[in-house]
Design an enzyme around this catalytic site. Structure first.
Site, PDB file in Angstrom:
ATOM      1  N   ARG A 296       0.537  -1.791  -0.241  1.00 47.78           N
ATOM      2  CA  ARG A 296      -0.185  -0.198  -0.372  1.00 47.78           C
ATOM      3  C   ARG A 296       0.896   1.226  -0.486  1.00 47.78           C
ATOM      4  O   ARG A 296       0.379   2.472   0.266  1.00 47.78           O
ATOM      5  CB  ARG A 296      -0.988   0.067   1.147  1.00 47.78           C
ATOM      6  CG  ARG A 296      -2.099  -0.171   1.227  1.00 47.78           C
ATOM      7  CD  ARG A 296      -2.498   0.081   2.218  1.00 47.78           C
ATOM      8  NE  ARG A 296      -2.978  -1.019   2.776  1.00 47.78           N
ATOM      9  CZ  ARG A 296      -3.704  -1.521   3.478  1.00 47.78           C
ATOM     10  NH1 ARG A 296      -5.067  -1.056   4.017  1.00 47.78           N
ATOM     11  NH2 ARG A 296      -3.759  -2.702   4.433  1.00 47.78           N
TER      12      ARG A 296
ATOM     13  N   HIS B 203       2.104 -28.298  10.398  1.00 49.18           N
ATOM     14  CA  HIS B 203       3.266 -28.861  10.869  1.00 49.18           C
ATOM     15  C   HIS B 203       4.067 -30.068  10.991  1.00 49.18           C
ATOM     16  O   HIS B 203       3.962 -30.488  10.613  1.00 49.18           O
ATOM     17  CB  HIS B 203       4.551 -27.290  11.457  1.00 49.18           C
ATOM     18  CG  HIS B 203       4.324 -25.994  11.266  1.00 49.18           C
ATOM     19  ND1 HIS B 203       4.369 -25.798   9.299  1.00 49.18           N
ATOM     20  CD2 HIS B 203       4.415 -25.284  10.925  1.00 49.18           C
ATOM     21  CE1 HIS B 203       4.245 -24.166   9.746  1.00 49.18           C
ATOM     22  NE2 HIS B 203       4.574 -23.712  10.294  1.00 49.18           N
TER      23      HIS B 203
ATOM     24  N   GLU C 262       8.991 -24.694  21.525  1.00 43.38           N
ATOM     25  CA  GLU C 262       9.855 -23.432  20.866  1.00 43.38           C
ATOM     26  C   GLU C 262       9.755 -22.632  22.277  1.00 43.38           C
ATOM     27  O   GLU C 262       8.308 -22.346  23.292  1.00 43.38           O
ATOM     28  CB  GLU C 262       8.229 -22.711  19.640  1.00 43.38           C
ATOM     29  CG  GLU C 262       8.216 -22.919  18.565  1.00 43.38           C
ATOM     30  CD  GLU C 262       7.462 -22.100  17.296  1.00 43.38           C
ATOM     31  OE1 GLU C 262       8.293 -21.467  16.282  1.00 43.38           O
ATOM     32  OE2 GLU C 262       6.888 -22.139  17.961  1.00 43.38           O
TER      33      GLU C 262
HETATM   34  C1  BG6 Z   1       5.730 -20.715  11.097  1.00 40.61           C
HETATM   35  C2  BG6 Z   1       4.194 -20.314  12.760  1.00 40.61           C
HETATM   36  O1  BG6 Z   1       4.011 -21.165  10.919  1.00 40.61           O
HETATM   37  O2  BG6 Z   1       5.958 -21.724  11.785  1.00 40.61           O
HETATM   38  C3  BG6 Z   1       5.975 -20.125  14.125  1.00 40.61           C
HETATM   39  O3  BG6 Z   1       3.264 -19.088  12.177  1.00 40.61           O
HETATM   40  C4  BG6 Z   1       6.825 -20.851  14.491  1.00 40.61           C
HETATM   41  O4  BG6 Z   1       4.289 -19.715  14.760  1.00 40.61           O
HETATM   42  C5  BG6 Z   1       7.227 -20.790  13.332  1.00 40.61           C
HETATM   43  O5  BG6 Z   1       7.201 -20.111  15.090  1.00 40.61           O
HETATM   44  C6  BG6 Z   1       7.897 -22.456  13.375  1.00 40.61           C
HETATM   45  O6  BG6 Z   1       8.668 -22.881  12.244  1.00 40.61           O
HETATM   46  P1  BG6 Z   1      10.414 -23.155  12.230  1.00 40.61           P
HETATM   47  O7  BG6 Z   1      11.242 -22.838  11.002  1.00 40.61           O
HETATM   48  O8  BG6 Z   1      10.930 -21.032  13.035  1.00 40.61           O
HETATM   49  O9  BG6 Z   1      10.397 -24.411  13.272  1.00 40.61           O
END
Ligand code: BG6
Length: 460
Positions: A47, A246, A221
């Site tokens: 934008r 994932h 995480e």
């Molecule tokens: C993303 C999520 O898809 O994957 C995040 O939205 C997460 O919240 C991330 O931290 C983790 O991916 P990676 O590659 O850092 O393990």
């Protein structure tokens, strides 16, 4: 590699994804000569009231901050970027975009390949798709070029919205034009799973319910939800942020049957079948077999509702209802602000009712670890040295990076972008997979919405 002139149209060029992943991936592909040599253009949309120079200066600033190498090549790289000011909510932007895209084709004296990359919040998807459709942008301009679309997760908010989005996509594009991204599938170590499982034949006869006792997959995480993402995350939660996608894709690779061959179609079909093998929990089971929690302090973060009941952690105990692992228990777990980073799957093998040596346990566990380090290890029982036979647990371990020291690991997005450009859909989620993922997750979200089980605020 596609040799034809190609235009990559990025919706959200000033966004986080470009900053953290796409720019680096494009730069690496550029360095390796993997981008089309002639007439490869990245048209960045946002934008902001910018021109090409503003965009290039912005990208260069990121390159400095992130410490990109090979400075002498930066100008050549930045020259592939061009800017287009667009408001995705405004129909006239798409009319103008169509004119700009036709101009690019005229300048290239060619019908360029078009890749539309939606690196924006998913709530723009519908408007963008309709805008592309109404301005004939989804139609490929001749038979020798292609038009493709790449979308980031989450693909829908739940089963009905995913279905609606899929119908809209299906009315505009054929499935072979759609690249639904789950970057976990492109991680080197996840791409290695099929090699481990199907090129090491000693594993094949034991990868079933006769030998496997339990499967666990977790994605912990250490970081909290990033401050810039809180508002987005609060409407989503851990299950939809990393579980529905994932974690389930990681699981699918670990539990799928051997595909008929290594073609993209066969692999995607078999992954989808693995996802359909998951036992779907009833509302009563969700209450008993799932845990959801929120880390202490989450509600105080800017952008989070004060009374938020969004889970930042979950644990689901279920099993496989069908296939080679039918009946085998399964645990899925993920969370933010955990005590450490740990992404791994554990395959527990069955132990006999009585171990050969007098020992309370003779269980082997295969640990497939993605974070903090890509490793695979198998716990074994060995005899301790000495005059008396006593058992001890030992690890047979493979460290992916150390083993291939010096060989370049492809980054997730480098691999994803390259595969879209060459038209390989293996690492992209099919419509069948997305639906199977939502079917598994949907009853859990529904029960959670009704407060079953209650969410607890605690650090795990
Ligand atoms: C993303 C999520 O898809 O994957 C995040 O939205 C997460 O919240 C991330 O931290 C983790 O991916 P990676 O590659 O850092 O393990």
């Amino acid at each position: 590699m596609t040799k034809r002139p190609t235009t990559l149209i990025v919706f959200g060029i000033t966004g986080d994804l470009v900053k953290t992943k796409l720019l680096w991936a494009l730069f690496n592909l550029f360095l390796q000569g993997k981008l089309p040599k002639k007439d490869f253009l990245v048209l960045g949309l946002s934008r902001r009231d910018w021109d090409d120079n503003d965009l290039r200066a912005h990208l260069e600033k990121i390159m400095i901050e992130e410490g990109f190498p090979r400075k002498s090549l930066w100008n050549d790289f930045l020259a592939i970027f061009s800017y287009f000011k667009a408001d995705f909510t405004c129909p006239s932007s798409f009319v103008d975009l169509a004119k700009r895209v036709r101009k690019i084709d005229r300048q290239a004296s060619s019908c360029t390949n078009k890749l539309y990359y939606l690196a924006v919040s998913p709530h723009f998807y519908q408007t963008i798709l309709v805008g592309l459709k109404e301005n004939n942008l989804v139609v490929t301009c001749n038979n020798s070029s292609w038009t493709r679309i790449a979308l980031e997760k989450p693909f829908g908010q739940d089963l009905p919205t995913a279905k609606k989005l899929d119908q809209l996509l299906g009315s505009l594009f054929a499935e072979n034009q759609v690249y639904r991204i789950d970057h976990y599938l492109a991680k080197e170590n996840l791409r290695n799973i099929l090699a481990l499982r199907f090129d090491n034949t000693f594993l094949t006869p034991i990868w079933n319910k006769q030998f496997i006792d339990k499967v666990e997959v977790r994605l912990w995480e250490k970081e909290k939800v990033a401050d810039g993402r809180t508002a987005f995350y609060d409407g989503l939660g851990a299950l939809r942020d990393v579980g529905q996608n994932h974690l389930l894709q990681f699981l699918a690779l670990l539990t799928m049957d051997q595909p008929q061959d290594s073609s993209s179609g066969a692999i995607r079909k078999t992954r989808a079948k693995a996802l359909k093998n998951l036992a779907i929990l009833s509302p009563g089971q969700v209450e008993k077999k799932t845990v959801r929690a929120q880390y202490d302090g989450y509600r105080n973060q800017l952008g989070v509702k004060k009374n938020s009941s969004t889970e930042t952690y979950f644990k689901i105990s279920t099993s496989f209802s069908d296939g080679n692992l039918a009946g085998v228990p399964l645990i899925l777990e993920a969370g933010k602000a955990m005590k450490k980073n740990l992404v791994e799957a554990k395959i527990f093998f069955k132990q006999p009712s009585k171990c050969f040596h007098q020992s309370s346990s003779c269980q082997n566990v295969l640990v497939y670890r993605v974070k903090p380090k890509e490793t695979i290890f198998l716990t074994l029982l060995v005899k301790k040295p000495g005059l008396v036979d006593r058992l001890s647990e030992a690890k047979m371990s493979f460290d992916y990076r150390a083993n291939f020291n010096g060989e370049k690991f492809a980054s997730d997005y480098e691999k994803l972008l390259l595969d879209i450009l060459i038209g390989d859909q293996t690492l992209f989620v099919s419509t069948d997979e997305v639906m199977a993922q939502w079917r598994f997750v949907e009853p859990i979200i529904k029960a959670w919405r009704q407060g079953k089980p209650k969410i607890t605020v605690k650090n795990i």
